[in-house]
Motif scaffolding. Structure first.
Motif, PDB file in Angstrom:
ATOM      1  N   ASP A 176       0.828  -0.992   0.050  1.00 42.57           N
ATOM      2  CA  ASP A 176       0.063  -0.177  -0.112  1.00 42.57           C
ATOM      3  C   ASP A 176       0.941   1.235   0.192  1.00 42.57           C
ATOM      4  N   GLY A 177       0.358   2.402  -0.442  1.00 39.07           N
ATOM      5  CA  GLY A 177       1.029   3.755  -0.200  1.00 39.07           C
ATOM      6  C   GLY A 177       0.208   4.864  -0.874  1.00 39.07           C
ATOM      7  N   ASP A 178       1.018   5.921  -1.063  1.00 38.39           N
ATOM      8  CA  ASP A 178       0.124   7.223  -1.577  1.00 38.39           C
ATOM      9  C   ASP A 178      -0.147   7.175  -3.068  1.00 38.39           C
ATOM     10  N   TYR A 179       0.579   6.238  -3.676  1.00 38.28           N
ATOM     11  CA  TYR A 179       0.264   6.014  -5.147  1.00 38.28           C
ATOM     12  C   TYR A 179      -0.757   5.220  -5.531  1.00 38.28           C
ATOM     13  N   ARG A 180      -1.476   4.657  -4.547  1.00 38.32           N
ATOM     14  CA  ARG A 180      -2.321   3.506  -4.655  1.00 38.32           C
ATOM     15  C   ARG A 180      -3.814   4.015  -5.567  1.00 38.32           C
ATOM     16  N   GLU A 181      -4.414   5.035  -4.966  1.00 34.86           N
ATOM     17  CA  GLU A 181      -5.334   5.585  -5.806  1.00 34.86           C
ATOM     18  C   GLU A 181      -5.259   6.011  -7.385  1.00 34.86           C
ATOM     19  N   GLU A 182      -4.139   6.770  -7.344  1.00 31.29           N
ATOM     20  CA  GLU A 182      -3.704   7.042  -8.973  1.00 31.29           C
ATOM     21  C   GLU A 182      -3.453   5.736  -9.774  1.00 31.29           C
ATOM     22  N   PHE A 183      -2.917   4.899  -9.149  1.00 30.46           N
ATOM     23  CA  PHE A 183      -2.568   3.763 -10.047  1.00 30.46           C
ATOM     24  C   PHE A 183      -3.921   2.916 -10.154  1.00 30.46           C
ATOM     25  N   ALA A 184      -4.677   2.608  -9.285  1.00 35.97           N
ATOM     26  CA  ALA A 184      -5.868   2.214  -9.680  1.00 35.97           C
ATOM     27  C   ALA A 184      -6.492   2.766 -10.705  1.00 35.97           C
ATOM     28  N   LYS A 185      -6.452   4.056 -10.866  1.00 33.78           N
ATOM     29  CA  LYS A 185      -7.301   4.669 -11.826  1.00 33.78           C
ATOM     30  C   LYS A 185      -6.441   4.379 -13.319  1.00 33.78           C
ATOM     31  N   MET A 186      -5.187   4.302 -13.488  1.00 38.35           N
ATOM     32  CA  MET A 186      -4.399   3.863 -14.487  1.00 38.35           C
ATOM     33  C   MET A 186      -4.874   2.579 -15.000  1.00 38.35           C
ATOM     34  N   CYS A 187      -5.039   1.476 -13.972  1.00 37.25           N
ATOM     35  CA  CYS A 187      -5.411   0.195 -14.269  1.00 37.25           C
ATOM     36  C   CYS A 187      -6.745   0.019 -14.726  1.00 37.25           C
ATOM     37  N   GLU A 188      -7.690   0.918 -14.139  1.00 42.08           N
ATOM     38  CA  GLU A 188      -8.989   0.879 -14.908  1.00 42.08           C
ATOM     39  C   GLU A 188      -9.226   1.353 -16.336  1.00 42.08           C
ATOM     40  N   GLN A 189      -8.280   2.536 -16.680  1.00 44.12           N
ATOM     41  CA  GLN A 189      -8.216   3.008 -18.006  1.00 44.12           C
ATOM     42  C   GLN A 189      -7.695   1.891 -19.068  1.00 44.12           C
ATOM     43  N   THR A 190      -7.198   0.906 -18.432  1.00 42.62           N
ATOM     44  CA  THR A 190      -6.598  -0.003 -19.568  1.00 42.62           C
ATOM     45  C   THR A 190      -7.706  -1.013 -20.044  1.00 42.62           C
ATOM     46  N   GLY A 191      -8.724  -1.254 -19.347  1.00 39.85           N
ATOM     47  CA  GLY A 191      -9.766  -2.265 -19.524  1.00 39.85           C
ATOM     48  C   GLY A 191      -9.482  -3.490 -19.239  1.00 39.85           C
ATOM     49  N   HIS A 192      -8.337  -3.603 -18.415  1.00 39.81           N
ATOM     50  CA  HIS A 192      -8.017  -5.015 -17.841  1.00 39.81           C
ATOM     51  C   HIS A 192      -8.107  -4.951 -16.378  1.00 39.81           C
ATOM     52  N   LYS A 193      -8.750  -4.294 -15.646  1.00 38.93           N
ATOM     53  CA  LYS A 193      -8.675  -3.872 -14.472  1.00 38.93           C
ATOM     54  C   LYS A 193      -8.934  -5.339 -13.572  1.00 38.93           C
ATOM     55  N   HIS A 194      -9.916  -6.263 -14.199  1.00 36.57           N
ATOM     56  CA  HIS A 194     -10.108  -7.594 -13.714  1.00 36.57           C
ATOM     57  C   HIS A 194      -8.952  -8.254 -13.520  1.00 36.57           C
ATOM     58  N   GLN A 195      -7.823  -8.235 -14.261  1.00 30.53           N
ATOM     59  CA  GLN A 195      -6.683  -8.941 -14.324  1.00 30.53           C
ATOM     60  C   GLN A 195      -5.493  -8.327 -13.328  1.00 30.53           C
ATOM     61  N   ILE A 196      -5.675  -6.852 -12.827  1.00 27.47           N
ATOM     62  CA  ILE A 196      -4.820  -6.319 -12.118  1.00 27.47           C
ATOM     63  C   ILE A 196      -5.368  -6.192 -10.468  1.00 27.47           C
ATOM     64  N   ILE A 197      -4.897  -6.944  -9.624  1.00 26.48           N
ATOM     65  CA  ILE A 197      -5.505  -7.207  -8.350  1.00 26.48           C
ATOM     66  C   ILE A 197      -4.583  -6.488  -7.280  1.00 26.48           C
TER      67      ILE A 197
END
Length: 311
Positions: A176-197
């Motif tokens: 965990d860390g202060d980059y989590r929220e920003e990184f989670a948004k990046m993952c969502e934008q890829t269309g493969h969020k379900h593969q990145i846990i």
């Protein structure tokens, strides 16, 4: 041995050291910058002290000093102290880093004492009955603080083409860390969020299970890590590792380590990661995958020799 425990004030550390110093001693081991500061305040003789350097010193004292360290000009007094003290470094690379930053003279002698990890404990009681999700399919594993400097944006670019090729493959991330929220948004934008846990913070027992089941452990940190224990932990579980060729990790000398340079293009890194995944086999726990110096037994032997020399 002196080290300030978490959430314990510097004043308490000084008082504790002062009480302990009423006893006769041959040598004092100082395990962090706070204990060195306490030693300076108590006017201890540097030549009777051994300072253990872990890596945070170059940032906390020399590059990005805390407000207190700036106020009392700790950088200058710290340098004067360690010039006369004996020094132990967790890696040869960290020793060179100190010399490069002129924290110590280029001809200063020091001992390198690599960190060690306990034997994998998957068969021990602590892991019996432990349930962990997301390990039904093949997965790439990463464990570290979730901060920008750990290379998460770059790793996402490396792993994304492989996730697109294999819908069953996952990338599991512990930490965990202060980059989590920003990184989670990046993952969502890829269309493969379900593969990145994003798993969050895991216990040591949970981490061992993920290390043992992963196809590859990947951490392409942009930091010059003094010594990354997570790489050693992955190797101890016979897990292949992909890392940047930066810092003290190369000193492990394991065939399970694959290095890429910071300058290498994303396409090449993806190709290397794909090759590691395809050649991966299910891991079995063993303690033979890491050199003896990095095991607890080897570490204890080295420490005993250092103490017997009164270093």
């Amino acid at each position: 041995f002196f080290k300030r425990p978490p959430k314990i004030s510097l004043i308490f550390l000084i008082l504790t050291m002062r009480m302990a110093l009423k006893f006769n001693y041959d040598r004092i081991y100082l395990n962090d910058p706070a204990s060195v500061l306490a030693a300076i305040i108590l006017q201890l003789e540097p030549h009777k002290c051994t300072v253990i350097c872990h890596g945070q010193e170059t940032e906390e004292i020399f590059m990005y000093p805390r407000a207190l360290y700036k106020l009392i000009k700790f950088k200058r007094s710290y340098k004067r102290f360690i010039e006369k003290a004996n020094l132990i470094f967790v890696s040869q690379d960290l020793l060179e880093k100190f010399k490069e930053s002129t924290a110590i003279a280029s001809n200063k002698s020091a001992i390198v004492l690599h960190p060690a990890i306990p034997n994998p404990s998957l068969n021990k009681k602590s892991s019996v009955g432990l349930q962990v999700p997301n390990i039904q399919n093949d997965f790439i594993f990463t464990a570290s603080r979730l901060i920008k400097g750990k290379g998460y944006k770059e790793m996402l670019e490396v792993v994304l083409p492989i996730l697109k090729e294999n819908a069953n493959l996952k990338w599991l991330i512990a930490g965990d860390g202060d980059y989590r929220e920003e990184f989670a948004k990046m993952c969502e934008q890829t269309g493969h969020k379900h593969q990145i846990i994003l798993l969050g913070v895991l216990s040591s027992s949970e981490l061992e299970i993920y290390y043992s089941k992963a196809c590859v452990f990947m951490l392409l940190s942009n930091f010059r890590e003094s010594f990354g224990l997570v790489y050693l932990e992955a190797i101890s579980h016979n897990c292949k590792v992909l890392a940047n060729d930066l810092g003290g990790i190369r000193e492990i000398g394991s065939s399970l380590l694959t290095f890429v340079s910071l300058e290498e293009c994303t396409f090449v890194k993806t190709k290397i990661l794909r090759s590691l995944i395809s050649s991966s086999t299910k891991n079995t726990v063993s303690t033979t995958y890491i050199p003896r110096d990095f095991t607890i037994d080897g570490f204890n032997e080295n420490v005993s020799q250092i103490i017997s020399r009164n270093y």
